[in-house]
Design a protein around this motif. Sequence first.
Motif, PDB file in Angstrom:
ATOM      1  N   ASN A  39      36.372  20.250  68.912  1.00 42.29           N
ATOM      2  CA  ASN A  39      36.646  21.229  67.862  1.00 42.29           C
ATOM      3  C   ASN A  39      36.027  22.596  68.144  1.00 42.29           C
ATOM      4  OD1 ASN A  39      34.176  20.084  67.575  1.00 42.29           O
ATOM      5  ND2 ASN A  39      34.124  20.192  65.345  1.00 42.29           N
ATOM      6  N   TYR A  40      35.726  22.858  69.427  1.00 43.13           N
ATOM      7  CA  TYR A  40      35.205  24.181  69.802  1.00 43.13           C
ATOM      8  C   TYR A  40      36.180  24.910  70.702  1.00 43.13           C
ATOM      9  CZ  TYR A  40      30.575  23.638  67.857  1.00 43.13           C
ATOM     10  OH  TYR A  40      29.534  23.518  66.996  1.00 43.13           O
ATOM     11  N   LYS A  64      34.309  27.375  65.886  1.00 44.65           N
ATOM     12  CA  LYS A  64      34.299  25.944  65.578  1.00 44.65           C
ATOM     13  C   LYS A  64      35.445  25.691  64.598  1.00 44.65           C
ATOM     14  CE  LYS A  64      31.443  22.202  63.964  1.00 44.65           C
ATOM     15  NZ  LYS A  64      30.270  21.800  63.226  1.00 44.65           N
ATOM     16  N   ILE A  65      36.297  24.731  64.947  1.00 46.49           N
ATOM     17  CA  ILE A  65      37.511  24.471  64.161  1.00 46.49           C
ATOM     18  C   ILE A  65      37.292  23.244  63.274  1.00 46.49           C
ATOM     19  CG2 ILE A  65      39.958  23.819  64.443  1.00 46.49           C
ATOM     20  CD1 ILE A  65      39.471  26.662  65.238  1.00 46.49           C
ATOM     21  N   ASP A  66      38.003  23.184  62.151  1.00 49.62           N
ATOM     22  CA  ASP A  66      37.802  22.073  61.200  1.00 49.62           C
ATOM     23  C   ASP A  66      38.478  20.763  61.619  1.00 49.62           C
ATOM     24  OD1 ASP A  66      40.254  23.338  60.848  1.00 49.62           O
ATOM     25  OD2 ASP A  66      40.379  22.844  58.721  1.00 49.62           O
ATOM     26  N   LYS A  67      39.173  20.742  62.739  1.00 48.07           N
ATOM     27  CA  LYS A  67      39.822  19.498  63.199  1.00 48.07           C
ATOM     28  C   LYS A  67      39.599  19.338  64.703  1.00 48.07           C
ATOM     29  CE  LYS A  67      43.637  19.464  59.908  1.00 48.07           C
ATOM     30  NZ  LYS A  67      44.576  20.525  59.682  1.00 48.07           N
ATOM     31  N   ALA A 125      43.726  30.207  63.684  1.00 46.03           N
ATOM     32  CA  ALA A 125      42.774  29.740  62.676  1.00 46.03           C
ATOM     33  C   ALA A 125      42.335  30.917  61.818  1.00 46.03           C
ATOM     34  CB  ALA A 125      41.568  29.122  63.358  1.00 46.03           C
ATOM     35  N   VAL A 173      36.391  31.434  58.362  1.00 48.74           N
ATOM     36  CA  VAL A 173      35.856  31.284  57.005  1.00 48.74           C
ATOM     37  C   VAL A 173      34.365  31.609  56.912  1.00 48.74           C
ATOM     38  CG1 VAL A 173      37.606  29.678  56.149  1.00 48.74           C
ATOM     39  CG2 VAL A 173      35.632  28.777  57.390  1.00 48.74           C
ATOM     40  N   LYS A 174      33.645  31.446  58.014  1.00 46.33           N
ATOM     41  CA  LYS A 174      32.234  31.876  57.971  1.00 46.33           C
ATOM     42  C   LYS A 174      31.674  32.143  59.369  1.00 46.33           C
ATOM     43  CE  LYS A 174      30.040  27.312  57.662  1.00 46.33           C
ATOM     44  NZ  LYS A 174      29.059  26.475  57.064  1.00 46.33           N
ATOM     45  N   HIS A 197      33.386  29.957  62.135  1.00 42.60           N
ATOM     46  CA  HIS A 197      34.019  28.703  61.720  1.00 42.60           C
ATOM     47  C   HIS A 197      35.429  29.026  61.265  1.00 42.60           C
ATOM     48  CE1 HIS A 197      30.335  26.026  61.428  1.00 42.60           C
ATOM     49  NE2 HIS A 197      29.926  27.173  61.931  1.00 42.60           N
ATOM     50  N   LYS A 242      39.523  27.627  60.002  1.00 44.76           N
ATOM     51  CA  LYS A 242      40.439  26.597  59.471  1.00 44.76           C
ATOM     52  C   LYS A 242      41.783  26.788  60.140  1.00 44.76           C
ATOM     53  CE  LYS A 242      39.094  24.960  55.072  1.00 44.76           C
ATOM     54  NZ  LYS A 242      38.804  25.063  53.772  1.00 44.76           N
TER      55      LYS A 242
END
Length: 424
Positions: A384-385, A395-398, A408, A411-412, A419, A421
């Motif tokens: 997920n990187y 860094k991805i959420d999946k 993506a 979000v932060k 990070h 999504k």
Amino acid sequence: MKKLYIKTFGCQMNEADSELIAASFKRRNFEITQNLKEADVAVLNTCTVRQLAEDKAISMIGRLRKWKLLKPSRKIIVAGCAVEKLGNKDILSRFPFVNLTIGAKSINKFDDALNNIVGKAKKPQKQKPTPEASLFNSPITAYITVTRGCSLKCSYCIVPAVRGEAEHIAPDEIIKEVKVKIKNGAKEMVLLGQTVNSYSSQYKGKKINFADLLKLISKIDGVKRIRFMSPHPLFFNESFFKLFKKDTKIARHIHLPAQSGSDRILKLMRRGYTKKQYLDIIGKLRLADKDTAISTDFIVGYPGETEKDFNETLKLAKAGNFNFAFCFKYSPRTDEDCKSKNLIPKEILKKRLDILLKTIKLNSKEIFNSRIGKMAEVLIEDNNYGRSSKNFKVKIDKLFEPGKLLKAKIVKNEKNTLHGKVVK
Ligand code: SAM
Ligand code: SF4
């Protein structure tokens, strides 16, 4: 299986050379180890761009004496730029336990030189060895050297002396290498050269420039992203800006060394541009894509640099809106440099470096935070990187397979990792 330990000092050019060196060993059934204790051969690929880099390499050669005494059949090879600067004879007389020295200019002869040290490769290869995988990047990223050496003469720089005049690799060879890297799983090509954008060669009977080379590489099946370093402000042209705007496979991050913000110092450095001309190039890159990420190199304390000159550098550090910058204290490289009456005292060098680093860090933090809420094109490196086109770690959420290119929403920002999504 015998084992090779390889230590690389310095820049990406040296890293790419170390990959070639490792490929020569792999052809001789060697395996790479990160553990010196279990190695049969140690290669030090040295750097001499600053005195500190040279000193580190030299001190490591000294430490290898004991390593070899423990098992006299072990071999030590010293390669790279410091060999060119100090000379083979000097290194061999100071460190008689070294088996082979081979300078950066002779990297093409490395494979043959190895025959006398560890024997011939099982299957002789017609062409030069090509690295199968990167030693320094994730498996989806590959270095491609497109130019060796440098034909400029920046007053502070030892590179032209130790690596020779610029020599452009033929496009056919570059294309062949890109295809090999793709076959081995790479998706992102990092084109390397000092003044990489000065590239010039012949292809199918026609003269081609750097933008033409980018077009050729971009067309190759499987190439998802292209990065390059380091371009020089002198060699940007309209054909590049046009292509940069159109072809989003070309990463939206450019590392563009500035060195100084003072026109007086830039002239003494023989860089060939002014602060305004440098900022104009950034302007054009950001005209093509409004938030193109730019990073840079600065040298503080060039001989004779006044507070006023340094303040100009600080102004450029702010005006450039850089993602990050490598900042170095000036390091004299020749006896003549060392004798300069205008050398800046160590305490001032340190003070200026600290101030500059602080300025860059502050700006960098703002840029990271400004990404929140924006979209990023991420190339997955591992689970997920991944890295965005602008070269931010994301860094991805999946979870995804390495090499997947996705969009993506950021979000932060957490400790300089964004990070994101995934967006369909
Ligand atoms: N070819 C690239 C360019 O011209 O922008 C730079 C290549 S050089 C290997 C990498 C960086 O090392 C330079 O951008 C410069 O900031 C730094 N450097 C080179 N010589 C130096 C010196 N004598 N003292 C301190 N830094 C130096
Ligand atoms: Fe050194 Fe880069 Fe200048 Fe060439 S262009 S002399 S490598 S700093």
